[in-house]
Design a protein around this motif. Structure first.
Motif, mmCIF file in Angstrom:
data_model
loop_
_atom_site.group_PDB
_atom_site.id
_atom_site.type_symbol
_atom_site.label_atom_id
_atom_site.label_comp_id
_atom_site.label_asym_id
_atom_site.label_seq_id
_atom_site.Cartn_x
_atom_site.Cartn_y
_atom_site.Cartn_z
ATOM 1 N N VAL A 1 0.851 -1.189 0.000
ATOM 2 C CA VAL A 1 0.000 0.000 0.000
ATOM 3 C C VAL A 1 0.884 1.234 0.000
ATOM 4 O O VAL A 1 1.809 1.336 0.814
ATOM 5 C CB VAL A 1 -0.920 0.034 1.248
ATOM 6 C CG1 VAL A 1 -1.740 1.302 1.283
ATOM 7 C CG2 VAL A 1 -1.822 -1.193 1.278
ATOM 8 N N ALA B 1 -0.372 3.919 5.628
ATOM 9 C CA ALA B 1 -0.424 2.794 4.691
ATOM 10 C C ALA B 1 -0.890 1.527 5.406
ATOM 11 O O ALA B 1 -1.676 0.747 4.863
ATOM 12 C CB ALA B 1 0.941 2.584 4.038
ATOM 13 N N GLY C 1 1.332 5.243 0.701
ATOM 14 C CA GLY C 1 0.714 6.196 1.607
ATOM 15 C C GLY C 1 1.702 7.272 1.992
ATOM 16 O O GLY C 1 2.903 7.142 1.743
#
Length: 161
Positions: free
Chosen positions: A39, A47, A41
């Protein structure tokens, strides 16, 4: 990387739901099921929270984070060097002006957080993983957040009964 409730079937539809949104890898080690979700972020904590949201939306219960701890052999394999080279770094030989990271745990001759080793390798221009990994502090924050929200779905837009 998270410890999740057991996923026995490699073709579990829950995994497909996660894969529809993010790259993920599921591993089983004995009674432990691990899932790594990639992820992006603004920070590792954000994240991590987003990864938990994705897993929860797919019906996967997250138990806790899982620190990516590595042995000397793991470091050698990931950095594509010999175990002896890693031993030299650990002992402070041939490590240059930047000392090798301290082990996170002393079990089995030392366990290091891959993030710390990875940053050390990158700073020396050696083979490393380009993906940013969370610090121990971030993992602890995520575990605290998970514990605090274990029975509270309000952060995901639903209210528990």
């Amino acid at each position: 990387m998270f410890v999740v409730d057991a996923i026995v079937d490699a073709f579990d539809p829950k995994i497909e739901l996660v894969e529809a949104e993010r790259d993920c890898v599921v591993e089983r080690h004995g009674g432990l099921t691990l899932i790594t979700v990639t992820v992006a972020g603004p920070a590792a904590f954000a994240a991590g929270v987003e990864a938990v949201r994705v897993l929860k939306a797919a019906g996967i219960a997250v138990i806790r984070t899982y620190a990516d701890l590595v042995t000397r052999q793991d470091i050698a394999d990931r950095a594509q060097v010999t175990r002896q080279a890693v031993g030299n770094w650990v002992r402070g030989e041939r490590s240059g002006s930047q000392p090798f990271p301290a082990p996170t745990n002393l079990a089995a001759g030392g366990l290091w957080l891959w993030r710390d080793v990875n940053e050390w390798l990158a700073a020396r221009g050696l083979r490393h993983d380009a993906t940013e990994k969370p610090t121990l502090r971030t993992l602890a924050r995520l575990d605290t957040w998970l514990f605090d929200h274990a029975r509270d779905d309000t952060i995901f837009g639903k209210r528990s009964a």
